[in-house]
Design a protein around this motif. Structure first.
Motif, short mmCIF file in Angstrom:
data_model
loop_
_atom_site.label_atom_id
_atom_site.label_comp_id
_atom_site.label_asym_id
_atom_site.label_seq_id
_atom_site.Cartn_x
_atom_site.Cartn_y
_atom_site.Cartn_z
N LYS A 98 1.08 -1.27 -0.29
CA LYS A 98 -0.07 0.38 0.16
C LYS A 98 0.87 0.97 0.23
O LYS A 98 0.50 2.39 -0.65
N ALA A 128 -1.44 5.64 -0.22
CA ALA A 128 -1.78 5.44 0.97
C ALA A 128 -0.55 4.74 2.18
O ALA A 128 0.39 3.87 1.91
N LYS A 129 -0.64 6.22 3.64
CA LYS A 129 -0.37 5.32 3.94
C LYS A 129 -1.18 4.56 4.86
O LYS A 129 -2.51 4.25 4.99
N LEU A 130 0.30 3.54 5.58
CA LEU A 130 -0.82 2.43 6.20
C LEU A 130 -0.74 2.98 7.88
O LEU A 130 -0.65 3.96 8.24
N THR A 131 -1.94 2.58 7.53
CA THR A 131 -2.45 2.71 9.13
C THR A 131 -2.25 1.96 11.06
O THR A 131 -1.11 1.60 10.82
N GLN A 132 -2.41 2.40 11.31
CA GLN A 132 -1.30 1.93 13.04
C GLN A 132 -1.52 0.37 12.92
O GLN A 132 -1.29 -0.49 13.40
N GLU A 133 -2.99 0.14 13.09
CA GLU A 133 -3.65 -1.15 13.07
C GLU A 133 -3.03 -2.49 12.24
O GLU A 133 -2.10 -2.89 11.93
N GLU A 134 -2.26 -1.54 11.00
CA GLU A 134 -1.58 -1.84 9.61
C GLU A 134 0.01 -3.05 9.99
O GLU A 134 0.48 -3.58 9.73
N THR A 135 0.56 -1.24 10.32
CA THR A 135 1.70 -1.48 11.13
C THR A 135 2.28 -2.37 11.94
O THR A 135 2.53 -3.16 11.75
N GLU A 155 0.43 -4.88 12.36
CA GLU A 155 -0.25 -6.04 12.02
C GLU A 155 1.68 -6.94 11.12
O GLU A 155 1.85 -7.64 11.86
#
Length: 212
Positions: A64, A68-75, A77
């Motif tokens: 991504k 788009a920037k990664l969300t805190q949740e994605e980071t 994960e």
């Protein structure tokens, strides 16, 4: 022949994308088309290498970046998956032989396909020199990653430093999600034992890395 054919496949896909924006306006659909063309055209000498065409869960998240920037949740994960991938040597020792680590850090061979066959080697190299400065005075070094000269002398030689260094080499995404550093242990390129030797090369006081 396979490399040349693959090159033309990629160029052809790029041309289709450029010429057919009206047909494939959706980035997701365009990506799916290109990945399908790549998977149908690419061959490898072993199923394990062919699997590399399929992104794992972490790579899918990291792809991504740029869109788009990664969300805190994605980071979180990515970090979670990276930490789950880490395996330690059966001996329990995280610091091996710095001389073997020196060889590995300068060895770029391994996993090379020649004439349709996988290069016959007992072990792969790490080629840290490709991205990092290592021992003082070495000229032909990379600058993609930070200099590792004086690594142990600056950080110390504690068990905590050894563990951090081992895990960073095994899967850097456990500390720096989606970084450009290869996940040398998680991908199976290096074994846990090999990584212990590279740890020693970085933190052993006798290693040339830590000499002035």
């Amino acid at each position: 022949m396979r490399i040349k054919k693959l090159k033309w496949t990629v160029l052809g896909a790029a041309a289709l994308i450029a010429a057919g924006c009206a047909t494939f306006p959706d980035p997701a659909a365009t990506r799916q088309m290109v990945e399908k063309m790549m998977s149908e055209d690419f061959t490898a000498p072993s199923p394990a290498h062919l699997k590399r065409l399929t992104q794992d869960a972490s790579q899918q998240i990291c792809s991504k970046i740029g869109e788009a920037k990664l969300t805190q949740e994605e980071t979180a994960e990515v970090v979670k998956l990276a930490r789950a991938s880490i395996r330690y040597p059966s001996s329990g020792k995280l610091v091996g032989d710095w001389k073997r680590g020196n060889t590995l850090a300068h060895d770029g061979a391994g996993d090379r396909i020649q004439f349709g066959k996988l290069e016959a080697r007992k072990e792969n190299g790490g080629l840290c020199l490709n991205c990092h400065a290592l021992a003082p005075g070495e000229i032909n070094v990379g600058n993609v990653g930070p200099s590792l000269t004086g690594y142990g002398a600056q950080r110390g030689y504690s068990e905590a430093i050894a563990k951090y260094t081992y895990e960073k080499i095994y899967n850097a995404w456990a500390y720096f999600p989606c970084s450009t550093m290869p996940r040398l242990g998680a991908t199976g390129h290096l074994t846990p034992e090999q990584i212990t030797h590279m740890v020693a090369f970085l933190i052993d006081p006798q290693s040339p890395v830590n000499k002035k």
